[in-house]
Each structure stands twice: as C-alpha cells, then as structure tokens.
Design a protein around this motif. Structure first.
Motif, PDB file in Angstrom:
ATOM      1  N   ASP A   1       0.820  -1.209   0.000  1.00 27.58           N
ATOM      2  CA  ASP A   1       0.000   0.000   0.000  1.00 27.58           C
ATOM      3  C   ASP A   1       0.856   1.261   0.000  1.00 27.58           C
ATOM      4  O   ASP A   1       1.664   1.474   0.902  1.00 27.58           O
ATOM      5  N   GLU A   2       0.639   2.086  -1.027  1.00 23.71           N
ATOM      6  CA  GLU A   2       1.388   3.337  -1.117  1.00 23.71           C
ATOM      7  C   GLU A   2       0.705   4.500  -0.421  1.00 23.71           C
ATOM      8  O   GLU A   2       1.295   5.575  -0.252  1.00 23.71           O
ATOM      9  N   SER A   3      -0.555   4.323   0.017  1.00 24.94           N
ATOM     10  CA  SER A   3      -1.366   5.458   0.462  1.00 24.94           C
ATOM     11  C   SER A   3      -0.726   6.244   1.595  1.00 24.94           C
ATOM     12  O   SER A   3      -0.827   7.465   1.653  1.00 24.94           O
ATOM     13  N   ASP A   4      -0.049   5.547   2.512  1.00 26.24           N
ATOM     14  CA  ASP A   4       0.601   6.209   3.640  1.00 26.24           C
ATOM     15  C   ASP A   4       2.110   5.957   3.670  1.00 26.24           C
ATOM     16  O   ASP A   4       2.747   6.088   4.711  1.00 26.24           O
ATOM     17  N   ARG A   5       2.648   5.549   2.515  1.00 26.04           N
ATOM     18  CA  ARG A   5       4.070   5.235   2.356  1.00 26.04           C
ATOM     19  C   ARG A   5       4.494   3.983   3.145  1.00 26.04           C
ATOM     20  O   ARG A   5       5.677   3.722   3.303  1.00 26.04           O
ATOM     21  N   SER A   6       3.536   3.196   3.592  1.00 27.62           N
ATOM     22  CA  SER A   6       3.886   2.021   4.385  1.00 27.62           C
ATOM     23  C   SER A   6       4.622   0.966   3.566  1.00 27.62           C
ATOM     24  O   SER A   6       5.307   0.109   4.128  1.00 27.62           O
ATOM     25  N   PHE A   7       4.515   1.025   2.226  1.00 22.86           N
ATOM     26  CA  PHE A   7       5.235   0.026   1.425  1.00 22.86           C
ATOM     27  C   PHE A   7       6.742   0.240   1.447  1.00 22.86           C
ATOM     28  O   PHE A   7       7.506  -0.591   0.948  1.00 22.86           O
ATOM     29  N   HIS A   8       7.190   1.315   2.054  1.00 21.85           N
ATOM     30  CA  HIS A   8       8.631   1.532   2.215  1.00 21.85           C
ATOM     31  C   HIS A   8       9.228   0.564   3.240  1.00 21.85           C
ATOM     32  O   HIS A   8      10.460   0.460   3.330  1.00 21.85           O
ATOM     33  N   LYS A   9       8.406  -0.132   3.994  1.00 23.71           N
ATOM     34  CA  LYS A   9       8.893  -1.053   5.027  1.00 23.71           C
ATOM     35  C   LYS A   9       9.288  -2.412   4.467  1.00 23.71           C
ATOM     36  O   LYS A   9       9.924  -3.203   5.157  1.00 23.71           O
ATOM     37  N   TYR A  10       8.877  -2.714   3.238  1.00 26.60           N
ATOM     38  CA  TYR A  10       9.095  -4.049   2.693  1.00 26.60           C
ATOM     39  C   TYR A  10      10.403  -4.118   1.910  1.00 26.60           C
ATOM     40  O   TYR A  10      10.867  -3.128   1.354  1.00 26.60           O
ATOM     41  N   ALA A  11      10.973  -5.299   1.874  1.00 24.85           N
ATOM     42  CA  ALA A  11      12.194  -5.539   1.090  1.00 24.85           C
ATOM     43  C   ALA A  11      11.944  -6.758   0.210  1.00 24.85           C
ATOM     44  O   ALA A  11      12.405  -7.864   0.500  1.00 24.85           O
ATOM     45  N   PRO A  12      11.200  -6.583  -0.878  1.00 28.62           N
ATOM     46  CA  PRO A  12      10.803  -7.725  -1.704  1.00 28.62           C
ATOM     47  C   PRO A  12      11.915  -8.249  -2.601  1.00 28.62           C
ATOM     48  O   PRO A  12      12.811  -7.512  -3.000  1.00 28.62           O
TER      49      PRO A  12
ATOM     50  N   ILE B   1       2.350  15.047  -7.653  1.00 27.00           N
ATOM     51  CA  ILE B   1       2.772  13.842  -8.365  1.00 27.00           C
ATOM     52  C   ILE B   1       4.261  13.603  -8.147  1.00 27.00           C
ATOM     53  O   ILE B   1       4.718  12.454  -8.140  1.00 27.00           O
ATOM     54  N   GLU B   2       5.012  14.658  -7.929  1.00 33.06           N
ATOM     55  CA  GLU B   2       6.442  14.505  -7.653  1.00 33.06           C
ATOM     56  C   GLU B   2       6.652  13.685  -6.380  1.00 33.06           C
ATOM     57  O   GLU B   2       7.529  12.815  -6.335  1.00 33.06           O
ATOM     58  N   GLU B   3       5.854  13.943  -5.365  1.00 34.82           N
ATOM     59  CA  GLU B   3       5.968  13.163  -4.130  1.00 34.82           C
ATOM     60  C   GLU B   3       5.600  11.700  -4.373  1.00 34.82           C
ATOM     61  O   GLU B   3       6.199  10.796  -3.777  1.00 34.82           O
ATOM     62  N   ILE B   4       4.618  11.479  -5.225  1.00 37.23           N
ATOM     63  CA  ILE B   4       4.241  10.105  -5.572  1.00 37.23           C
ATOM     64  C   ILE B   4       5.407   9.392  -6.253  1.00 37.23           C
ATOM     65  O   ILE B   4       5.758   8.249  -5.918  1.00 37.23           O
ATOM     66  N   HIS B   5       6.024  10.051  -7.214  1.00 39.39           N
ATOM     67  CA  HIS B   5       7.168   9.456  -7.920  1.00 39.39           C
ATOM     68  C   HIS B   5       8.293   9.131  -6.930  1.00 39.39           C
ATOM     69  O   HIS B   5       8.900   8.045  -6.993  1.00 39.39           O
ATOM     70  N   GLU B   6       8.583  10.041  -6.031  1.00 38.88           N
ATOM     71  CA  GLU B   6       9.640   9.823  -5.045  1.00 38.88           C
ATOM     72  C   GLU B   6       9.310   8.634  -4.152  1.00 38.88           C
ATOM     73  O   GLU B   6      10.189   7.824  -3.816  1.00 38.88           O
ATOM     74  N   SER B   7       8.038   8.505  -3.795  1.00 38.61           N
ATOM     75  CA  SER B   7       7.631   7.415  -2.918  1.00 38.61           C
ATOM     76  C   SER B   7       7.789   6.057  -3.589  1.00 38.61           C
ATOM     77  O   SER B   7       8.307   5.102  -2.997  1.00 38.61           O
ATOM     78  N   PHE B   8       7.360   5.968  -4.854  1.00 35.72           N
ATOM     79  CA  PHE B   8       7.507   4.696  -5.573  1.00 35.72           C
ATOM     80  C   PHE B   8       8.979   4.379  -5.834  1.00 35.72           C
ATOM     81  O   PHE B   8       9.377   3.202  -5.813  1.00 35.72           O
ATOM     82  N   ALA B   9       9.789   5.391  -6.057  1.00 33.03           N
ATOM     83  CA  ALA B   9      11.217   5.155  -6.255  1.00 33.03           C
ATOM     84  C   ALA B   9      11.854   4.602  -4.985  1.00 33.03           C
ATOM     85  O   ALA B   9      12.721   3.716  -5.042  1.00 33.03           O
ATOM     86  N   THR B  10      11.421   5.102  -3.835  1.00 35.82           N
ATOM     87  CA  THR B  10      11.916   4.580  -2.554  1.00 35.82           C
ATOM     88  C   THR B  10      11.534   3.113  -2.389  1.00 35.82           C
ATOM     89  O   THR B  10      12.336   2.282  -1.956  1.00 35.82           O
ATOM     90  N   PHE B  11      10.301   2.788  -2.762  1.00 30.18           N
ATOM     91  CA  PHE B  11       9.838   1.398  -2.696  1.00 30.18           C
ATOM     92  C   PHE B  11      10.687   0.499  -3.598  1.00 30.18           C
ATOM     93  O   PHE B  11      11.167  -0.565  -3.177  1.00 30.18           O
ATOM     94  N   ALA B  12      10.902   0.921  -4.834  1.00 35.36           N
ATOM     95  CA  ALA B  12      11.674   0.109  -5.780  1.00 35.36           C
ATOM     96  C   ALA B  12      13.109  -0.072  -5.318  1.00 35.36           C
ATOM     97  O   ALA B  12      13.722  -1.131  -5.538  1.00 35.36           O
ATOM     98  N   ALA B  13      13.655   0.946  -4.663  1.00 35.42           N
ATOM     99  CA  ALA B  13      15.044   0.873  -4.196  1.00 35.42           C
ATOM    100  C   ALA B  13      15.230  -0.150  -3.081  1.00 35.42           C
ATOM    101  O   ALA B  13      16.365  -0.544  -2.778  1.00 35.42           O
ATOM    102  N   ARG B  14      14.131  -0.600  -2.486  1.00 36.70           N
ATOM    103  CA  ARG B  14      14.223  -1.578  -1.395  1.00 36.70           C
ATOM    104  C   ARG B  14      14.190  -3.023  -1.885  1.00 36.70           C
ATOM    105  O   ARG B  14      14.252  -3.958  -1.084  1.00 36.70           O
ATOM    106  N   ILE B  15      14.101  -3.221  -3.187  1.00 34.54           N
ATOM    107  CA  ILE B  15      14.191  -4.576  -3.737  1.00 34.54           C
ATOM    108  C   ILE B  15      15.552  -5.158  -3.374  1.00 34.54           C
ATOM    109  O   ILE B  15      16.579  -4.495  -3.471  1.00 34.54           O
ATOM    110  N   THR B  16      15.568  -6.405  -2.927  1.00 34.68           N
ATOM    111  CA  THR B  16      16.810  -7.021  -2.462  1.00 34.68           C
ATOM    112  C   THR B  16      17.789  -7.236  -3.608  1.00 34.68           C
ATOM    113  O   THR B  16      17.416  -7.279  -4.781  1.00 34.68           O
ATOM    114  N   ASP B  17      19.063  -7.365  -3.271  1.00 33.01           N
ATOM    115  CA  ASP B  17      20.105  -7.604  -4.273  1.00 33.01           C
ATOM    116  C   ASP B  17      19.756  -8.835  -5.093  1.00 33.01           C
ATOM    117  O   ASP B  17      19.417  -9.896  -4.545  1.00 33.01           O
TER     118      ASP B  17
END
Length: 465
Positions: free
Chosen positions: A167-178, A197-213
């Motif tokens: 869930d991106e609504s409250d940035r909680s998806f930043h907690k996951y490391a998929p 929309i800039e904040e939305i883009h930044e939030s999704f980029a943070t989520f994507a950056a948490r993908i494991t090696d």
C-alpha cells in the motif's frame, strides 16, 4: 518452510482488527500460533472468521479491551491518536507497531513478492495467490480484499513465497524488502498524504530501491507514470517491463474478449504464449500479464503459471456479481478513482449486450472528491444513468464546500444522466425504479455502497410481482 513467530508478535492486540489489511495480518499470526486479540468498531463477517481461528475480538473501542500483557499494539494509519486503546498502550508502555512493520516481520525468511500501484493491486495480488496455490506452491499471502469467503484475504502457507499487496497510500510500502516488486501504474491519489505527483514518484522510487540484491522490478511499459519511475531508478536493478508497448519485455500481442473472459496472447522470451483470463476487461488482462511476469521472475515456469492464472475467477468487490432479479444483474465494483471507474465501466460495457448500465456511485473521501471530482463525473458519463450518494468520509473530516455536487455537476456537463440520492434507502428505490430487464446495475465505490446491492435485488423482486 515454517517461519517462526516474531517475538514482538506473540500476543498482539489489533486496533481496527476487522479492516482489510489488519485482519489478514491477524489471521496469519493466529495461524502461526500467536495469541491474537483486538477490537473493531462493529461486528462483521470478517470478525466472525477471526473468532473461528481463536482470535479474541471486542466490539467497540475501550481502554479495558487492551490486556496488560499484550506484546504490542498494532495500528493502521486510520487509527487516531486519541483512540482509548492507543492511549492505554502508552500508559502501560506497550510498544505500538504499524501494520506495515507487522507485515514486514511476517515476510522475514521467505521470498517476498510485493504488488504496488495506484490501481489493480488487490486483483494482481489475488491472481498470484490463487495461481501459485493451484500449482501446489502453497504461498503465504496478504491481500487487501477477500477472495471469496470472509477471511480469505490472507493465508499462512508452507511454501517459501510470500505474496503481499503493498500500500502506497501512507508510504507504508517503504517497510518491505521484496525479492520481486510489481508496479502496475503510478498516478496522483491519496491527496491527504501526497501534495504532488512529484511526491508520488519519489515514494515509488523509494519502494523500488528496497528490492533485495539480485531481485526484480516488474513494471508497466504502457503507463507513463511507471515509465517515469524506471527513468528515476539507479542502474543495476533488474527491470522487466510488460504491456502492449512495442518495447515491453513481456509484450501483449492481443486481448480478445470472450464474454466475461479474455484470451490473452503474449510474447515472452521470444515465444508466443496464449492463456485465458476468467474476468472481463482489458485492465484485468494486463493485471494477469503483470502476475505472469512476476511469477516468472521468481522462477515459476511460464507455461504452468499462464495456465494456472485461468483458475482466478475474481475477488470480492472487483466486478463481482451480487445476483439477478427481474432480468437485471447487480454487480459490485470497488472502483473509486476515475481511472478505475473508467476501466470497470468500459469492461462492463463489453459484457452488457443490448442492456443499459446503471451506476450507483458513492464517492470515497472528501480529499479525493475535492481533487478528482470532475474526473469522477466525466467517468460516470460512460454509464447510461447514474445515481450519486453523499461522500463516504472514512477517516476524514468534512471539507467545507466539498460535496457530491462537484461530481454531479461535472457528470451533467459531460452529458450524463445523473441523479443525487441522500441515504441508502432512497438510492435503492431510485436505482430499482430505473433498471429494466437486460440492464446491468453497478454499485460502485470503496465505502459501504456494496451493502445496498442486496436491497436493490430485493426491491427489483418486489417490483416485478
């Protein structure tokens, strides 16, 4: 694989345990052996299902509902600071855990697959859960909606895969490391938490950056917001694109409607693959292709997964047939954002034959209506007739000047036949009086409009006698 129980989760207390996200986490913890307790504002089928698992659920919120020996208190962003159980937790020194942290702890030791996007998360997560289960992989999963029966939104499996709606609504998806992350689309929504929309883009980029090696991002090649996300990512992350765009890695060659189904042909690793999607609409077909790409990224054979995707027949509130009376079908839609509304109305139009589409729409949230009310009205112009209810507030306080009239005015400006209704009983009478044999009625919105479907069916039955 049977992961252990996190120490902080041995005796958790959930505030708002009946919610879609909270109930799934509570269920998995109970299945893992935790002594789960919680409270909710009202009784529900979901609460009943949790009680059958041995979960202790109080109705209403009160300080005495929180046991002094609770290992933690789990909350969502919807819980207000003055909630009496939350206040009591502070007095007792009991740790407070956000539901996203609780979910993240359940993924530890497994292979997480997280599905994100402004629209389509629940459907795509459900497609993966159903198809992987049908292949005997027994994944764990946590979904933002029930598959069929109450409480079917989550499962503690014995397999190594954990599929989660992110869930991106409250940035909680930043907690996951998929290990694998899916981004279906990126649009501006959740206006109470994102200013641009800039904040939305930044939030999704943070989520994507948490993908494991060594992990993979599966992302739409058709959606400009998703493509922008890829442009913002650092080099080195494995990205697999899907969609109808010519440069997609998993390219959709065709989507052929077949009544309430679609036949989809994709080009994957140089070979054509055709499979059936057992729900109507191009957007659901593309969700299935996203699920296919994600499963393949985890190592599931493409042909096996494609066949298994055909076993998915829908999730509650996603174009779910509620019943038929007097020649009128009543279908429930969770769509509440203009893009979702448009997609569901276009999908239903393809299945409506010669009948009309009549929509009972309930706007969700004052902030969303303030920002997107015009677009919602434009979407309703795709229906033959619409009835619009008052705004469902959920967690929000009213905003002066923001009412359903914003949507109604926009719909009329777009040429729509639209009527206002104040209260469920009035809406039921209006819709039942408008519907004729062969019509499709959609109850649409993320609030409690779904509860009016049975009333419409009952009223149709009485009118036909």
């Amino acid at each position: 694989m049977a992961p252990g129980l996190p120490a902080a989760m041995t005796r958790p207390h959930f505030i708002g345990i009946g919610g879609a996200g909270m109930s799934g986490i509570a269920k998995i913890l109970a299945q893992r052996g935790a002594a789960v307790a919680g409270s909710d504002a009202r009784a529900s089928a979901t609460v009943a299902a949790l009680r059958e698992l041995g979960v202790s659920v109080h109705i209403g919120h009160a300080a005495q509902h929180l046991a002094a020996d609770a290992s933690c208190v789990v909350v969502s962003s919807a819980i207000r600071p003055d909630n009496p159980e939350l206040v009591r937790a502070a007095e007792l020194g009991i740790p407070v855990v956000h539901r996203s942290d609780a979910l993240a702890s359940l993924m530890q030791g497994l292979r997480p697959l997280a599905v994100a996007g402004t629209h389509g998360k629940t459907t795509t997560t459900s497609m993966l859960a159903v198809s992987l289960t049908s292949l005997g992989l027994d994944p764990s999963y946590a979904i933002g909606g029930d598959l069929d029966a109450p409480g079917s939104n989550a499962h503690h499996g014995k397999g190594e895969i954990f599929v989660a709606e992110a869930d991106e609504s409250d940035r909680s998806f930043h907690k996951y490391a998929p290990e694998v992350a899916v981004v279906l689309n990126v649009e501006l929504d959740h206006h109470a938490n994102y200013a641009s929309i800039e904040e939305i883009h930044e939030s999704f980029a943070t989520f994507a950056a948490r993908i494991t090696d060594g992990g993979t991002l599966v992302v739409s090649a058709d959606h400009e917001g998703a493509r922008e996300l890829v442009r913002r990512l650092p080099e080195g992350l494995r990205v697999v694109t899907y969609g109808e765009a010519a440069d997609a890695d998993v390219r959709v060659l065709s989507v052929q409607p077949q009544g309430l189904r679609s036949e989809v042909t994709v080009l994957l690793d140089g070979a054509k693959l055709t499979f059936t999607v057992s729900v109507p609409g191009r957007h659901y077909a593309l969700n299935a292709v996203a699920a296919l790409a994600a499963g393949v990224a985890l190592g599931v054979p493409a042909a096996d997964l494609a066949a298994a995707l055909g076993t998915y027949t829908g999730v509650k509130r996603r174009l779910q047939l509620q019943g038929e009376e007097a020649g009128v079908q009543v279908i429930d839609s969770y769509a509440h954002h203009p893009t979702e509304m448009t997609a569901d109305l276009e999908a239903i139009r393809g299945a409506a034959a010669d009948g009309r589409i009549v929509v009972l729409f309930q706007p969700h949230l004052f902030s969303r209506t303030q920002q997107l009310g015009t677009e919602m009205g434009t979407a309703l112009a795709l229906a033959d007739a619409s009835v619009v209810l008052d705004i469902y507030p959920a967690r929000e306080d009213p905003i002066p000047g923001v009412t359903s009239e914003l949507i109604i005015d926009a719909a009329r400006a777009a040429g729509a036949d639209v009527t206002a209704a104040h209260g469920g009983e009035a809406a039921v009478d209006l819709v039942a009086g408008m519907a004729k044999p062969g019509d499709l009625v959609l109850t649409m919105g993320a609030g409690d409009v779904t509860e009016l479907g049975p009333g419409i069916l009952s009223r149709l039955s009485s009118l036909s006698k």
